[in-house]
Enzyme design. Structure first.
Site, PDB file in Angstrom:
ATOM      1  N   GLN A   1       9.946  -6.486   1.852  1.00 49.47           N
ATOM      2  CA  GLN A   1      10.659  -5.249   1.525  1.00 49.47           C
ATOM      3  C   GLN A   1      11.765  -4.975   2.539  1.00 49.47           C
ATOM      4  O   GLN A   1      12.838  -4.490   2.186  1.00 49.47           O
ATOM      5  CB  GLN A   1       9.664  -4.087   1.496  1.00 49.47           C
TER       6      GLN A   1
ATOM      7  N   GLY B   1       3.745   8.593   0.709  1.00 54.81           N
ATOM      8  CA  GLY B   1       2.664   9.515   1.056  1.00 54.81           C
ATOM      9  C   GLY B   1       1.386   8.788   1.419  1.00 54.81           C
ATOM     10  O   GLY B   1       1.408   7.605   1.742  1.00 54.81           O
TER      11      GLY B   1
ATOM     12  N   LYS C   1       4.701  -4.710   8.014  1.00 60.03           N
ATOM     13  CA  LYS C   1       3.715  -5.221   7.047  1.00 60.03           C
ATOM     14  C   LYS C   1       4.379  -5.570   5.719  1.00 60.03           C
ATOM     15  O   LYS C   1       4.024  -6.530   5.070  1.00 60.03           O
ATOM     16  CB  LYS C   1       2.583  -4.211   6.834  1.00 60.03           C
TER      17      LYS C   1
ATOM     18  N   HIS D   1       2.597   5.118   9.386  1.00 60.65           N
ATOM     19  CA  HIS D   1       3.750   5.959   9.047  1.00 60.65           C
ATOM     20  C   HIS D   1       4.118   6.853  10.242  1.00 60.65           C
ATOM     21  O   HIS D   1       5.297   7.057  10.534  1.00 60.65           O
ATOM     22  CB  HIS D   1       3.418   6.890   7.871  1.00 60.65           C
TER      23      HIS D   1
ATOM     24  N   SER E   1      -2.140   2.554   3.035  1.00 64.65           N
ATOM     25  CA  SER E   1      -2.646   3.691   2.249  1.00 64.65           C
ATOM     26  C   SER E   1      -3.720   3.214   1.283  1.00 64.65           C
ATOM     27  O   SER E   1      -4.620   3.964   0.913  1.00 64.65           O
ATOM     28  CB  SER E   1      -1.512   4.341   1.459  1.00 64.65           C
TER      29      SER E   1
HETATM   30  O1  PAF Z   1       7.068   1.138   1.485  1.00 66.40           O
HETATM   31  C1  PAF Z   1       7.005   2.135   0.717  1.00 66.40           C
HETATM   32  O2  PAF Z   1       6.215   3.061   0.920  1.00 66.40           O
HETATM   33  C2  PAF Z   1       7.928   2.173  -0.497  1.00 66.40           C
HETATM   34  O3  PAF Z   1       8.122   0.908  -1.028  1.00 66.40           O
HETATM   35  C3  PAF Z   1       9.269   2.878  -0.212  1.00 66.40           C
HETATM   36  C4  PAF Z   1      10.086   2.129   0.813  1.00 66.40           C
HETATM   37  C5  PAF Z   1       9.007   4.292   0.270  1.00 66.40           C
HETATM   38  C6  PAF Z   1      10.102   2.953  -1.498  1.00 66.40           C
HETATM   39  O4  PAF Z   1       9.429   3.663  -2.495  1.00 66.40           O
END
Ligand code: PAF
Length: 299
Positions: free
Chosen positions: A158, A33, A154, A39, A190
């Protein structure tokens, strides 16, 4: 198209089964969010590629090692849903730990093993963070069963963790979408919402360092240490509390490059704390030090 809103895991599974029966492709953008243009770029890319886009909004407690950070994470579901509706997403869903994992006790959730890339940098600074990311991402993939999921560059480390989850599951395809930046270079995040004007100015040191390292790469520098020194200089000048400022071969991500060895490929990565009114903000950023010119309009 009207945006469907769900907050129940079983309903999400039904929605996605119906969608997959009607068409073969389904794009997915998992988020926490506090949506911004970064996003929305992922959503637009998902629509372009897969025709339909589902988005999750869940501030996942499993990936926060600091409870104050979790409590401060910005939340505004109504605003987010409006942005997603305008962007053309078909589904937004939320949930709770209990609805996703059958327990509201994080200690009782069985953790996914996040793969070797999780051991260093972000993984070392934030113990348990990538277990938490891999665990929720696997659960979300199982619920939505997308054909392709979209993640921002970014959070480069991950993306390595998420790829290893997708490889183990056998789906979905993972697409990494370039970071969206403000005209002055600041990567959208965010967390930027928590910076005041002075903090925002100091936060520019992250992208300045990255661009300096990339300029040196383009001028022929191939050794990690001098590239990392250029990356670090603006951070020190802004007196930021730096967690790491490194240059790595993205294909040998967990290895520290040899002190005087030349790299064939390089990615610069940085994490630093910036002082802010409600408590300091941890920002990360990264840049491929490629030799290709930037698209016009980017620094
Ligand atoms: O990058 C994010 O916002 C979070 O790490 C994700 C991939 C939604 C997992 O909670």
């Amino acid at each position: 198209m009207t945006l469907e809103r769900l907050d129940d895991a079983a309903a999400v599974e039904r929605w996605s089964r119906t969608r997959r029966a009607a068409r073969r492709t389904l794009g997915f953008v998992p988020t926490m969010g506090a949506l911004h243009e970064g996003h929305l770029t992922l959503v637009r890319r998902a629509l372009e590629s897969e025709g339909v886009c589902a988005v999750s909004i869940f501030v996942n407690p499993l990936q926060f090692d600091d409870s104050a950070d979790l409590a401060r994470y910005p939340r505004d579901f109504e605003r987010d849903a409006e942005l997603l509706e305008r962007a053309g997403a078909s589904l937004v869903f939320t949930g709770t730990l209990a609805s996703f994992f059958g327990t509201d006790d994080p200690k009782r959730v069985e953790r996914e093993v996040p793969g070797p890339a999780a051991r260093v940098l972000e993984g070392a600074s934030r113990p348990g963070h990538f277990d938490g990311v891999a665990t929720i991402v696997r659960r979300l993939f199982e619920l939505v069963r997308p054909t392709r999921a979209f993640f921002g560059e970014k959070d480069f480390q991950q993306t390595l963790v998420v790829r290893s989850v997708a490889e183990r599951l056998g789906f979905p395809a993972i697409e990494v979408v370039p970071t969206v930046r403000e005209p002055d270079g600041l990567a959208l995040s965010s967390r930027n919402a928590r910076l005041d004007a002075a903090g925002r100015e100091r936060a520019l040191a992250l992208s300045r360092g990255l661009f300096a390292a990339r300029a040196a790469w383009r001028a022929g520098e191939r050794v990690a240490a001098p590239l990392a020194a250029l990356l670090r200089a603006p951070l020190d000048a802004a007196a930021l509390d730096v967690e790491y400022a490194v240059v790595r071969d993205p294909e040998r991500f967990i290895e520290v490059p040899a002190p005087d060895g030349a790299l064939e490929r390089a990615r610069a990565l940085v994490a630093a704390f910036v002082d802010a009114p409600g408590g300091r903000v941890r920002l990360i950023d990264t840049l491929e030090l490629s030799s290709t010119p930037s698209p016009s309009g980017t620094p």
